[in-house]
Enzyme design. Sequence first.
Site, PDB file in Angstrom:
ATOM      1  N   HIS A   7     -95.340  35.438-100.653  1.00 44.30           N
ATOM      2  CA  HIS A   7     -94.787  36.355 -99.463  1.00 44.30           C
ATOM      3  C   HIS A   7     -95.674  36.362 -98.248  1.00 44.30           C
ATOM      4  O   HIS A   7     -96.792  35.510 -98.195  1.00 44.30           O
ATOM      5  CB  HIS A   7     -94.935  37.784 -99.770  1.00 44.30           C
ATOM      6  CG  HIS A   7     -96.178  38.432-100.287  1.00 44.30           C
ATOM      7  ND1 HIS A   7     -96.596  38.362-101.680  1.00 44.30           N
ATOM      8  CD2 HIS A   7     -97.078  38.901 -99.585  1.00 44.30           C
ATOM      9  CE1 HIS A   7     -97.815  38.812-101.755  1.00 44.30           C
ATOM     10  NE2 HIS A   7     -98.319  39.077-100.447  1.00 44.30           N
ATOM     11  N   HIS A  79    -101.776  38.769 -94.027  1.00 46.69           N
ATOM     12  CA  HIS A  79    -102.107  37.612 -95.064  1.00 46.69           C
ATOM     13  C   HIS A  79    -100.930  36.648 -95.439  1.00 46.69           C
ATOM     14  O   HIS A  79     -99.593  37.308 -95.470  1.00 46.69           O
ATOM     15  CB  HIS A  79    -102.943  38.265 -96.241  1.00 46.69           C
ATOM     16  CG  HIS A  79    -102.313  39.154 -97.077  1.00 46.69           C
ATOM     17  ND1 HIS A  79    -102.222  40.370 -97.032  1.00 46.69           N
ATOM     18  CD2 HIS A  79    -101.459  38.703 -98.086  1.00 46.69           C
ATOM     19  CE1 HIS A  79    -101.381  40.877 -98.093  1.00 46.69           C
ATOM     20  NE2 HIS A  79    -101.032  40.077 -98.841  1.00 46.69           N
ATOM     21  N   GLU A 130    -104.044  35.383-100.080  1.00 42.80           N
ATOM     22  CA  GLU A 130    -104.132  35.850-101.457  1.00 42.80           C
ATOM     23  C   GLU A 130    -103.512  35.045-102.069  1.00 42.80           C
ATOM     24  O   GLU A 130    -102.777  34.145-101.985  1.00 42.80           O
ATOM     25  CB  GLU A 130    -102.856  37.206-101.349  1.00 42.80           C
ATOM     26  CG  GLU A 130    -102.943  37.819-102.761  1.00 42.80           C
ATOM     27  CD  GLU A 130    -101.837  39.072-102.705  1.00 42.80           C
ATOM     28  OE1 GLU A 130    -101.372  39.274-101.709  1.00 42.80           O
ATOM     29  OE2 GLU A 130    -101.983  39.798-103.604  1.00 42.80           O
TER      30      GLU A 130
END
Lengths: 134, 134
Positions: A7, A79, A130
């Site tokens: 994502h 992010h 991440e």
Amino acid sequence: MIGRLNHIAIVVPDLVAAADIYKASLGAVVSEVNVLPEHGVRLIFVELPNCKIELLHPIDNTSPVFSFLEKNPSGGMHHLCYEVEDLYASMKRLKMDGARVLGDGRPKIGAHGKPVVFLHPKDFLGTLIELEQV
Amino acid sequence: MIGRLNHIAIVVPDLVAAADIYKASLGAVVSEVNVLPEHGVRLIFVELPNCKIELLHPIDNTSPVFSFLEKNPSGGMHHLCYEVEDLYASMKRLKMDGARVLGDGRPKIGAHGKPVVFLHPKDFLGTLIELEQV
């Protein structure tokens, strides 16, 4: 090492208005509001055919995205999340390359119930990354 | 309306060093350097299983990403590209919603040889959005 893009997280000033932009103007499928107190955010998923957009809004001023919203009051990309098969092996390799894992360096359980770590944006071209074990 | 996420563009201060971070540290597949004078950038593709990352560096100070790099000398996420089936129908719908198309409002041929437009980040949560007809 990295696999799929899981994502892109976008921090937004108004979660319902943001979801409406993605639903009404861009014609995407959006979820209901999810409240994740342990991550300090309220979140709406935008479901694309090949990945997700996560619209994030801080719960309060202790949220990890609170200061980002202060600096970017119109919102902005926060992010990227890449999937990895073995988070510990990935962390070992990255640390050998001198990359910094944020926080205490240990994986936490992320928004999807899976172990995650965050990598320092200064080590990755100004991008907060991440890594999520899948 | 929007379909797949086609790519995320990241502007970087050093293209070869950036590709090395994605190849050596993150273990991804990266392309050779592509020079696109008509877009004012040199570009390396990072091929993920479900989408691409495009690492961009300005050719000179007339490049559309030159000022972004000046403001973000370590690099940073620059735009997201979503695929659409009918770019003219998408633009019509977006203009009816008051969204602004950048430039003269007409599609140009993008880095993949397909028609594209860019949408004003102020209308989309602080995110510069490229729409690409597929």
